[in-house]
Design a protein around this motif. Structure first.
Motif, PDB file in Angstrom:
ATOM      1  N   CYS A 259       0.777  -1.193  -0.218  1.00 50.66           N
ATOM      2  CA  CYS A 259      -0.001   0.113   0.110  1.00 50.66           C
ATOM      3  C   CYS A 259       0.863   1.070   0.015  1.00 50.66           C
ATOM      4  O   CYS A 259       1.307   1.620  -1.174  1.00 50.66           O
ATOM      5  N   GLY A 260       1.125   1.891   1.072  1.00 55.05           N
ATOM      6  CA  GLY A 260       1.959   2.994   1.016  1.00 55.05           C
ATOM      7  C   GLY A 260       1.493   4.132   0.465  1.00 55.05           C
ATOM      8  O   GLY A 260       1.991   4.886  -0.472  1.00 55.05           O
ATOM      9  N   SER A 261       0.347   4.491   0.762  1.00 47.20           N
ATOM     10  CA  SER A 261      -0.427   5.595  -0.182  1.00 47.20           C
ATOM     11  C   SER A 261      -0.142   6.878  -0.038  1.00 47.20           C
ATOM     12  O   SER A 261       0.018   7.559   1.263  1.00 47.20           O
ATOM     13  N   PRO A 262       0.477   7.522  -1.050  1.00 44.93           N
ATOM     14  CA  PRO A 262       1.058   8.973  -1.047  1.00 44.93           C
ATOM     15  C   PRO A 262      -0.484   9.582  -1.297  1.00 44.93           C
ATOM     16  O   PRO A 262      -0.518  10.206  -2.257  1.00 44.93           O
ATOM     17  N   LEU A 274      13.636  19.857  -4.991  1.00 47.84           N
ATOM     18  CA  LEU A 274      12.930  18.523  -4.200  1.00 47.84           C
ATOM     19  C   LEU A 274      11.659  18.309  -4.166  1.00 47.84           C
ATOM     20  O   LEU A 274      10.980  19.387  -4.093  1.00 47.84           O
ATOM     21  N   LEU A 275      11.201  17.348  -4.094  1.00 47.97           N
ATOM     22  CA  LEU A 275       9.655  17.053  -3.871  1.00 47.97           C
ATOM     23  C   LEU A 275       9.695  16.004  -2.636  1.00 47.97           C
ATOM     24  O   LEU A 275      10.305  15.139  -2.714  1.00 47.97           O
ATOM     25  N   TYR A 276       8.935  16.632  -1.458  1.00 49.17           N
ATOM     26  CA  TYR A 276       8.925  15.773  -0.251  1.00 49.17           C
ATOM     27  C   TYR A 276       7.622  15.275  -0.331  1.00 49.17           C
ATOM     28  O   TYR A 276       6.476  15.837  -0.225  1.00 49.17           O
ATOM     29  N   ILE A 277       7.731  13.672  -0.326  1.00 50.93           N
ATOM     30  CA  ILE A 277       6.468  13.069  -0.531  1.00 50.93           C
ATOM     31  C   ILE A 277       6.228  12.199   0.902  1.00 50.93           C
ATOM     32  O   ILE A 277       6.858  11.930   1.766  1.00 50.93           O
ATOM     33  N   GLY A 278       4.803  12.399   1.234  1.00 50.06           N
ATOM     34  CA  GLY A 278       4.484  11.872   2.730  1.00 50.06           C
ATOM     35  C   GLY A 278       3.971  10.462   2.377  1.00 50.06           C
ATOM     36  O   GLY A 278       2.917  10.581   1.472  1.00 50.06           O
ATOM     37  N   VAL A 279       4.398   9.423   2.755  1.00 48.73           N
ATOM     38  CA  VAL A 279       3.965   8.236   2.462  1.00 48.73           C
ATOM     39  C   VAL A 279       2.835   7.787   3.374  1.00 48.73           C
ATOM     40  O   VAL A 279       3.092   7.704   4.787  1.00 48.73           O
ATOM     41  N   GLY A 280       1.667   7.044   3.144  1.00 52.47           N
ATOM     42  CA  GLY A 280       1.136   6.137   4.125  1.00 52.47           C
ATOM     43  C   GLY A 280       1.396   5.040   4.946  1.00 52.47           C
ATOM     44  O   GLY A 280       2.537   4.608   4.532  1.00 52.47           O
ATOM     45  N   GLY A 281       0.708   4.423   5.730  1.00 55.61           N
ATOM     46  CA  GLY A 281       1.062   3.250   6.458  1.00 55.61           C
ATOM     47  C   GLY A 281       0.852   2.130   5.679  1.00 55.61           C
ATOM     48  O   GLY A 281       0.303   2.009   4.464  1.00 55.61           O
ATOM     49  N   PRO A 282       1.315   0.961   6.248  1.00 54.49           N
ATOM     50  CA  PRO A 282       1.170  -0.219   5.573  1.00 54.49           C
ATOM     51  C   PRO A 282      -0.013  -1.028   5.906  1.00 54.49           C
ATOM     52  O   PRO A 282      -0.744  -0.311   6.521  1.00 54.49           O
ATOM     53  N   SER A 283      -0.395  -2.218   5.082  1.00 56.35           N
ATOM     54  CA  SER A 283      -1.690  -2.578   5.239  1.00 56.35           C
ATOM     55  C   SER A 283      -1.509  -4.334   5.091  1.00 56.35           C
ATOM     56  O   SER A 283      -0.453  -4.679   4.420  1.00 56.35           O
ATOM     57  N   LEU A 298       9.806  -0.001   4.339  1.00 55.68           N
ATOM     58  CA  LEU A 298      10.079   0.960   3.683  1.00 55.68           C
ATOM     59  C   LEU A 298       8.983   1.072   2.273  1.00 55.68           C
ATOM     60  O   LEU A 298       9.043   0.076   1.808  1.00 55.68           O
ATOM     61  N   PHE A 299       8.588   2.379   1.993  1.00 50.38           N
ATOM     62  CA  PHE A 299       8.932   3.560   2.489  1.00 50.38           C
ATOM     63  C   PHE A 299       7.351   4.222   3.210  1.00 50.38           C
ATOM     64  O   PHE A 299       7.171   5.233   3.274  1.00 50.38           O
ATOM     65  N   THR A 300       6.873   3.142   3.875  1.00 49.83           N
ATOM     66  CA  THR A 300       5.775   3.394   4.545  1.00 49.83           C
ATOM     67  C   THR A 300       5.986   4.455   5.699  1.00 49.83           C
ATOM     68  O   THR A 300       7.092   4.192   6.306  1.00 49.83           O
ATOM     69  N   ASN A 301       4.851   5.188   5.967  1.00 53.17           N
ATOM     70  CA  ASN A 301       5.100   6.042   7.366  1.00 53.17           C
ATOM     71  C   ASN A 301       6.616   6.985   7.083  1.00 53.17           C
ATOM     72  O   ASN A 301       7.012   7.145   8.296  1.00 53.17           O
ATOM     73  N   SER A 302       6.830   7.280   6.007  1.00 50.06           N
ATOM     74  CA  SER A 302       8.032   8.146   5.985  1.00 50.06           C
ATOM     75  C   SER A 302       7.927   9.329   4.998  1.00 50.06           C
ATOM     76  O   SER A 302       7.144   9.402   4.335  1.00 50.06           O
ATOM     77  N   ILE A 303       8.696  10.300   5.286  1.00 48.57           N
ATOM     78  CA  ILE A 303       8.714  11.408   4.391  1.00 48.57           C
ATOM     79  C   ILE A 303      10.336  11.045   3.301  1.00 48.57           C
ATOM     80  O   ILE A 303      11.139  10.551   3.796  1.00 48.57           O
ATOM     81  N   SER A 330       1.173  11.026   5.346  1.00 47.32           N
ATOM     82  CA  SER A 330       0.721  11.718   4.035  1.00 47.32           C
ATOM     83  C   SER A 330       0.204  13.094   4.366  1.00 47.32           C
ATOM     84  O   SER A 330      -0.479  13.647   3.520  1.00 47.32           O
ATOM     85  N   VAL A 331       0.427  13.668   5.595  1.00 55.18           N
ATOM     86  CA  VAL A 331      -0.399  14.885   5.827  1.00 55.18           C
ATOM     87  C   VAL A 331       0.514  15.910   6.354  1.00 55.18           C
ATOM     88  O   VAL A 331       1.442  15.512   6.963  1.00 55.18           O
ATOM     89  N   GLY A 332       0.233  17.249   6.030  1.00 50.14           N
ATOM     90  CA  GLY A 332       1.002  18.251   6.872  1.00 50.14           C
ATOM     91  C   GLY A 332       2.566  18.270   6.490  1.00 50.14           C
ATOM     92  O   GLY A 332       3.229  17.991   7.658  1.00 50.14           O
ATOM     93  N   ILE A 333       3.016  18.468   5.467  1.00 47.76           N
ATOM     94  CA  ILE A 333       4.464  18.742   5.162  1.00 47.76           C
ATOM     95  C   ILE A 333       4.607  20.221   4.628  1.00 47.76           C
ATOM     96  O   ILE A 333       4.120  20.759   3.782  1.00 47.76           O
ATOM     97  N   MET A 334       5.315  21.091   5.529  1.00 45.37           N
ATOM     98  CA  MET A 334       5.612  22.396   5.063  1.00 45.37           C
ATOM     99  C   MET A 334       7.328  22.421   5.120  1.00 45.37           C
ATOM    100  O   MET A 334       7.833  21.725   5.621  1.00 45.37           O
TER     101      MET A 334
END
Ligand code: HEC
Length: 701
Positions: A259-262, A274-283, A298-303, A330-334
């Motif tokens: 899974c690892g949804s962005p 650069l593009l900072y990608i927020g990755v979702g959790g595993p399933s 990797l790369f779940t729950n990672s920036i 996957s939420v809130g990256i500034m």
């Protein structure tokens, strides 16, 4: 309100007198009476989702400020021709508001009058879509503007670019495949001449998350970055995924496809490209159902940082190893430039769903600081490298068969709703959702073997209470500066202005302005509709406008699952766009009128059967659209307590046989539903309607 805070108010006025004196000596004439800041321009835009690429949701405007916010009133409001509600953040350019709506709709309205200038309506065919596609269709979290185009994503995994002036389609492109468990839920992001999009797997684990980068001019794909490795039986795409595959443990692919949804945050850094990608959790999200010897998965729950032009991997930072709570990154990256140890450092500020906030070095991904800003019973803190110190309290899988309370909830301590930032004082404003959730492992639960009660925090247990907050977190001092509190936990995104204000739209329909330094509420107006979007603000001909969409606050955001926590019955109004300015004179729109729930035609059904039906309703995902207690927030999704099925045959025809799935209304077919499950559903729906009619049982807002 303001008089309760004499210090700040008088400080402002003193500065103004100062300015007046200065005027006598000319020079500062252009600087106005605004606390020493340069005067606001006559006209300005809100062109990026976060107003700048850095995603700070900050405007350096101070025409509306702590001294005059009392005079902020409605300038105009318009009803929008869209049944499903508006939740995306509005973008504004050259005096035109661009607002995304569900099903790939775009509206262009005049910022001074609200007049609809044009609209674009997408015509997608959903008859073959997966549940994820159906769900994504109801979702729209905003549009992107680039090179004269408005770009929107559609539920069936396409991106469409239309002309900013006319609304005519310029190109469209397919990203994911919505017949698989893929849907797009986020606003597209732009930078480096590209459009970036991720996707959501609805926590199913059957699909592999990725980010696509398309050419803004043509829609042609330039690169794809996968967030998790592919099938280990085949050759991986590159050595990067050989490395990543090793972190998933033995036999992982049979249990989880990753899974690892962005599914939301991707932030483009124009300084470092650069593009900072927020990755979702595993399933599945109970770790005891994944490989027992799993590492960082990797790369779940990672920036993850990639080169924005090529998609080449640069660095990653793992936040929640052994994730059992859906604590997506996957939420809130500034991005912010912060004074750290006497240096000006370019940093990535990441506020995932886990209740922690992190400051990372933007060039290397190295951990600088971080801490919990709210209750978090999964980790006792962070070590020197930013790795969590596990807390067995939150590890429900250690206690099968027992009820466990976890906080933050699997919905997160905050969702996709915008964070805001004050660049002068380095405060990050977080719209926090405290929703203690009861989790029980139960092999009978269809999805993942877990039963979850997201509404546990309103069940009367004095130890665990649900509520909402704005938390102001000092990114340099690594600590909370202030917090507010409201009853309903899920509110709108935030915006900060140099007028010393933080704005938030609430679930109960109020738009509120807070003192950005103290959190004190300075102003509020009842807008008549629930809000999930953050307001945007611009200058038009020397006047500062605040724009916010309202109505059916949940219908188009996360479906209706959390409807009791993100709207009141009175705030489930039709979709509207509202504009505020100092001295506005429009009359405020009305709240919704709520009719009592009528008497169901069928008699009450067997309680045991209904209990089974409840589990089916929640685990098949009916709840995602039709809402808790089958009480949808509106739009195209019917509230099933207000129109319970007349008989079992109706449930079978609509749900099993898909009688409605071809008419374009959005009700999927559930072929695998057994007759017994259909009987349970029928009993459940009828009894819920009776409970609502008799005002019994479950929590009502
Ligand atoms: C993706 C969102 C979605 C999901 C998931 C979903 N529904 Fe629906 N449902 C709808 C929409 C939209 C309609 C109205 C369709 C229309 O008007 O054409 C509808 C209509 C219905 C109706 C008919 C109401 C009537 O009498 O007109 C029933 C019954 C129903 N759904 C039950 C269910 C059940 C049970 C489930 C789970 C097994 C479910 N739905 C899952 C969106 C959804």
């Amino acid at each position: 309100m303001r008089s309760a805070h004499p210090m700040f108010g008088s400080h402002y006025k003193l500065r103004c007198l100062h300015r007046l004196a200065a005027l006598l000596f000319a020079a500062a004439a252009l600087h106005g009476c605004n606390g020493g800041k340069p005067a606001d321009p006559q006209n300005s835009d809100w062109e990026w989702l976060g107003n700048s690429a850095e995603m700070q949701h900050h405007a350096s405007l101070s025409t509306i400020n702590v001294d005059n916010v009392d005079d902020l009133e409605l300038a105009w409001w318009v009803e929008m021709p869209n049944v499903d509600g508006l939740v995306g953040n509005p973008l504004i350019k050259d005096g035109v508001i661009f607002q995304g709506g569900p099903s790939g709709t775009i509206f262009a309205n005049d910022v001074k009058s609200g007049k609809l200038l044009w609209s674009y309506e997408d015509t997608a065919d959903f008859s073959t879509a997966s549940l994820s596609g159906y769900w994504g269709r109801r979702m729209n979290r905003g549009v992107a503007l680039s090179e004269g185009k408005v770009i929107i994503t559609t539920g069936d995994c396409r991106l469409v670019a239309v002309d900013q002036k006319t609304g005519k389609k310029i190109w469209e492109a397919q990203s994911c495949d919505s017949t698989q468990m893929y849907g797009i839920s986020a606003a597209p992001r732009v930078g480096a001449g590209l459009v970036f999009t991720g996707n959501a797997c609805m926590d199913s684990g059957t699909t592999r998350g990725f980010v696509d980068a398309l050419d803004v001019k043509t829609g042609k794909r330039r690169w794809r970055f996968y967030t998790v490795p592919g099938d280990p039986a085949k050759k991986q795409d590159s050595p990067l995924y050989d490395m990543a595959a090793k972190t998933w443990g033995t036999g992982w692919y049979e249990k989880s496809h990753g899974c690892g949804s962005p599914w939301d945050a991707m932030t483009y850094d124009p300084k470092l490209n650069l593009l900072y990608i927020g990755v979702g959790g595993p399933s599945p999200f109970d770790p005891s159902k994944r490989a027992p010897d799993a590492g960082d998965e990797l790369f779940t729950n990672s920036i993850v940082a990639v080169d924005a032009s090529t998609g080449a991997y640069k660095w990653h930072f793992k936040q929640t190893p052994n994730d059992g709570w859906n604590y997506d990154a996957s939420v809130g990256i500034m991005i912010a430039d912060l004074p750290i140890d006497g240096q000006n450092r370019r940093t990535v500020i990441s506020v995932p769903k886990s209740g922690f906030a992190y400051v990372l070095d933007a060039r290397t991904g190295r951990f600088i600081s971080g801490s919990a800003y709210t209750q978090a019973n999964w980790a006792k803190g962070l070590d020197a490298k930013g790795r969590p110190i596990p807390d067995p309290d939150g590890q429900y899988w250690l206690r099968p068969g027992q009820a466990n309370i976890v906080v933050p909830s699997p919905a997160g301590s905050h969702g996709w709703e915008a964070l805001a930032y004050d660049p002068e004082n380095h405060l990050v404003y977080i719209p926090n959702m405290v929703m203690p959730t009861k989790i029980e492992t139960d092999p009978a639960a269809l999805v993942g073997g877990l039963l979850m009660d997201f509404y546990y925090g309103s069940s009367g247990d004095p130890k665990w209470k649900s509520y909402g907050e704005i938390v102001a977190w000092d990114a340099v001092a690594n600590k909370v500066a202030w917090r507010t509190r409201t009853d309903l936990p899920i509110n709108g995104g935030l915006m900060h202005t140099s007028g010393g204000l933080v704005f938030q739209g609430m679930a109960d329909g109020r738009l509120v302005a807070y003192n950005a330094k103290t959190g004190q509420e300075l102003w509020s107006r009842q807008t008549g509709g629930a809000m999930r979007a953050a307001p945007s603000t611009v200058m038009v001909d020397g006047k500062q406008y605040l724009i916010v969409p309202t109505g059916n606050g949940a219908a188009a955001a996360t479906g209706s699952y959390f409807s009791k926590y993100n709207s009141t019955l009175q705030s489930r109004t039709p979709p509207r766009l509202l504009a505020f300015r100092i001295g506005g004179t429009a009359t405020y729109p009305p709240l919704a009128k709520v009719e009592p729930v009528g008497r169901p035609s069928a008699s009450r059904q067997d309680a045991k059967l209904a209990r089974k039906g409840k589990v089916v309703f929640e685990s098949y995902g009916c709840v995602d659209c039709h809402g808790m207690n089958a009480d949808a927030v509106g739009g195209r999704i019917p509230s099933l307590i207000r129109m319970p099925p007349s008989d079992l045959a109706h449930v079978k025809a609509v749900v099993q046989e898909g009688a409605m799935s071809k008419n374009g209304g959005g009700m999927p077919q559930f072929k695998d539903l057994t007759d017994e499950e259909a009987r349970g559903l029928y009993a459940y729906l009828v009894n819920e309607a009776w409970d609502a009619h008799e005002k019994k049982g479950a929590f009502k807002p």
